[in-house]
Design a protein around this motif. Sequence first.
Motif, PDB file in Angstrom:
ATOM      1  N   GLY A 186      69.145 -13.083 -15.925  1.00 54.20           N
ATOM      2  CA  GLY A 186      70.597 -12.250 -16.231  1.00 54.20           C
ATOM      3  C   GLY A 186      71.660 -13.173 -16.736  1.00 54.20           C
ATOM      4  O   GLY A 186      71.541 -14.370 -16.099  1.00 54.20           O
ATOM      5  N   ALA A 188      75.115 -12.384 -17.138  1.00 59.62           N
ATOM      6  CA  ALA A 188      76.236 -11.638 -17.091  1.00 59.62           C
ATOM      7  C   ALA A 188      77.360 -12.544 -16.815  1.00 59.62           C
ATOM      8  O   ALA A 188      78.645 -12.544 -17.514  1.00 59.62           O
ATOM      9  N   ARG A 212      67.291  -6.173 -21.107  1.00 59.55           N
ATOM     10  CA  ARG A 212      68.036  -6.861 -20.317  1.00 59.55           C
ATOM     11  C   ARG A 212      69.466  -7.369 -20.420  1.00 59.55           C
ATOM     12  O   ARG A 212      70.599  -7.412 -19.908  1.00 59.55           O
ATOM     13  N   ASP A 216      73.571  -6.765 -19.531  1.00 63.75           N
ATOM     14  CA  ASP A 216      74.511  -7.670 -19.434  1.00 63.75           C
ATOM     15  C   ASP A 216      75.712  -7.612 -20.214  1.00 63.75           C
ATOM     16  O   ASP A 216      76.957  -7.790 -19.963  1.00 63.75           O
TER      17      ASP A 216
END
Length: 439
Positions: A186, A188, A212, A216
């Motif tokens: 991840g 983000a 994925r 994000d």
Amino acid sequence: MQPKIIVLDDDPTGSQTVHSCLLLTRWDVDTLRLGLADESPIFFVLTNTRALTPTQADAVTREVCRNLKQAIALEGLQDFLIVSRSDSTLRGHYPVETDAIAEVLGPFDAHFLTPAFFEGGRFTRDSVHYLVINGVPTPVHETEFARDSVFAYHHSYLPDYVEEKTQGRIAAEQVERFLLADVRAGVAARLLALSGNTCGVVDAETQDDLNRFAADVLAAASQGKRFLFRSAASLLTALANLPPQPVAPADMATYVRDGKPGAIIVGSHVKKTTEQLEVLLQAPGVVPVEVDVAKLLPDSPMSRDVLLANLLHQVHAAHTAGQTPVVFTSRQELTFADAQTRLDFGMAVSRLLMDIVRGLPADVGFLISKGGITSNDTLSDGLALTSARLLGQILPGVSVVRTPPDHPQFPNLPVVLFPGNVGDRTAVAQAYQRLSQAS
């Protein structure tokens, strides 16, 4: 709320992983509003800039973006993402197009290179972009695509590619690398920290990786971050998040008009296309119609009009006999004094092919167009479309669109947009066989 995904596509094959959306071949404000208002979360503006010079590509991209700015304001659109879709083998006008987009529609916090295209065997690992050739992952700078006479490059390691293409304006060490471990864990927080149109390159080995990453991206965009993408097609699948296409690839023959035989136009010259053409010409029910492009050179004794008449005579004779003509350009490589002369000759060849498209039998059942530039010209020039509805894919990475029911010459004609560098040796023959089930 899902942002509208606006794709500026430098040839018409970037829609090869999505379906049920509009492809626009014009970019006046009213036509762009059609795309913005359409119920699909994504639409494509087919700029065909890969066939243009850098100066022309810059001018077209700026014109599209200026008109988009107006159309977005008129539609009152708040949330949108801009994607500069280009080739998964790194050919195209980078950074010309992303620079133009950033100047007109920016500022952006970052622009990302996401060239992975899984259906075509292209993936990125440790910031190195690979093409799978006969089962072997090969760094793209070692392939024929890196030696392209217009878009040559020397690096598969994307930060070095960026430095090369920006002529050092963006140094390799300034490029933000999003590695597989990062993407899968991840990113983000990293996305929220980006600013000043930072350049990022993104690893991806599977569609799940880009799914994925896209999640994000959308989360960061919902918090006000503005991103631009220089991307191949697989990221678009993740951003649009569409359900399965309405008609399965194996059942595309249901779109063929009255079960009639079709026509196939082959313009692409890459090695893969030539291999596919050899297999196609062995299929039952096809008739070869070779276009000797040397006859278009200024010193040719045959006039263009005579050449065109001869070719159309062969096409109509095949159709009358219930067969599918395969119109293909001669395969020998001609040499030219410079890149501009080569581009100009390519346009002359395309104009001849488009005259053949316009001269096809009125009741032709389907059309397959092989090659990105050839496919763009088929839609915008040969068929004179303003927009077309994407039905889905007939093979992985190979789209089918349909002309509108009020098309003056070929209503509801299914048209296969087959990129030059996609599929194995049998792929074009497979697409033909799927459509000719109805014949």
